[in-house]
Design an enzyme around this catalytic site. Structure first.
Site, PDB file in Angstrom:
ATOM      1  N   THR A   1       0.841  -1.194   0.000  1.00  0.00           N
ATOM      2  CA  THR A   1       0.000   0.000   0.000  1.00  0.00           C
ATOM      3  C   THR A   1       0.877   1.245   0.000  1.00  0.00           C
ATOM      4  O   THR A   1       1.878   1.310   0.720  1.00  0.00           O
ATOM      5  CB  THR A   1      -0.946   0.028   1.213  1.00  0.00           C
TER       6      THR A   1
ATOM      7  N   PHE B   1       0.984   5.213   0.790  1.00  0.00           N
ATOM      8  CA  PHE B   1       0.362   6.279   1.563  1.00  0.00           C
ATOM      9  C   PHE B   1       0.978   7.606   1.138  1.00  0.00           C
ATOM     10  O   PHE B   1       2.140   7.660   0.700  1.00  0.00           O
ATOM     11  CB  PHE B   1       0.612   6.091   3.061  1.00  0.00           C
TER      12      PHE B   1
END
Length: 363
Positions: free
Chosen positions: A263, A265
């Site tokens: 992921t 960010f």
């Protein structure tokens, strides 16, 4: 233990003690220099700019390039982040808003980027994360923007359309999903709590291993762990941080369907980041509803030799069947090639918003 072995070990341990003493002295010397930087900034009216993401990125990239081993780049990067975090806290601990509660992957991303000396400020929604920084209650926000398996985080993209905040950094976090439960076996698990993204990331594993278990989407993985810890027959898909915080055993580990599940960010603040030498620029643009409109908008990037690394469409929300495009470019908007491309894009695009130029993640 033989006398020879004891003598050899004692000699090496004396050397370790000597190095530890030198490290202690150097760490405190670095802290004093950091305090001097803060004092200089205060004299020149720059007291509010204690954190400079471009400077931190330059330090970390230099350390990685100079690292001779045996410690890995990942290890020395973690160590120096913590040193910089501790030095920053001598001036003013940074308040970091993120999607809570404690134990989420967002907390892990915030800690990875800002270190353990930062003041963590968990929020109940991504909207609240944005608001905390917009209202100056927090210094920075850390929010997920895309996952390598499930794609863009829609709510983050929607909020970027309207927020005055700037993207000033990014964090790339390897995501390991674990099945956490107080139950002794998979056969005793009747329901699985998790965030919708995590349920999707483990869809095939759940089909194979827990085909009869009810899947329940909740606001965060940490909330899922809280629920699973208090309920018989329940489990949670969450990370190691949630397992430790809520004292839940791992019934199954690394159950994500894609082995490289990651992921990304972004870090949001109220100020821009300067050029670091290894930067990315993010923007939002719209196109006229006519043949070849998007192609005309992309042409300035290729004409200027600027590499585009991401193109994502999203409903504009204010007009039916209208779309905006989220774009990532290599380079800082202060770079000559990027500056030229953006100037031409501004002439062609009906709508253009520069979300920020910022250092690429130092993994």
């Amino acid at each position: 233990m033989s006398d020879d072995l004891q003598r050899e070990l004692a000699l090496v341990r004396q050397q370790i003690d000597s190095v530890d003493g030198q490290l202690l002295g150097l760490l405190n010397q670095r802290a004093r220099f950091a305090q001097q930087v803060g004092e200089i900034k205060a004299r020149h009216g720059e007291a509010g700019f204690i954190y400079r993401p471009e400077r931190e990125a330059q330090v970390l990239h230099r350390i990685q390039e100079e690292n001779p081993g045996p410690l890995s780049n990942e290890t020395v990067t973690w160590f120096f982040r913590e040193v910089m975090s501790a030095c920053l806290s001598l001036e003013q601990p940074l308040g970091i808003a993120f999607l809570g509660p404690l134990g989420t992957f967002s907390e892990s991303a915030a800690t990875k980027h800002f270190g353990h000396a930062a003041r963590l400020m968990p929020q109940i929604s991504i909207d609240d994360v944005f608001r905390e920084v917009e209202a100056s209650h927090a210094d920075y926000a850390v929010v997920p923007i895309e996952n390598s398996t499930e794609g863009a985080i829609g709510r983050t993209l929607d909020l970027l359309l309207t927020t005055p905040l700037k993207i000033c950094g990014e964090v790339v976090l390897r995501i390991h999903q674990h099945l956490l439960s107080n139950e002794a076996s998979l056969g005793e698990v009747k329901k699985v709590y998790s965030h919708a993204q995590s349920l999707a990331q483990c869809h095939e594993w759940l089909n194979r291993s827990l085909p009869q278990a009810q899947r329940i989407s909740v606001g965060s993985n940490a909330q899922a762990a809280q629920l699973a810890a208090a309920e018989a027959g329940a489990a949670a898909l969450a990370g190691q941080a949630a397992a430790e915080r809520y004292s839940l055993p791992q019934l199954a580990s690394n159950v994500e369907d894609e082995p490289n599940n990651t992921t990304r960010f972004v870090v949001l603040g109220r100020q821009d980041a300067g050029p670091s030498g290894r930067d990315r620029t993010s923007l939002i643009m719209s196109a006229h509803n006519q043949t070849g409109a998007l192609s005309k908008l992309l042409a300035p990037f290729s004409d200027a030799g600027v590499s585009m690394t991401r193109l994502e469409s999203r409903p504009a929300r204010h007009t039916l069947w209208a779309y905006v495009f989220f774009v990532d470019l290599e380079g800082h908007r202060a770079d000559a090639a990027v500056r030229t491309a953006l100037a031409e894009l501004a002439r062609r695009a009906p709508y253009l918003k520069i979300l920020g130029s910022y250092p690429m993640a130092a993994t």
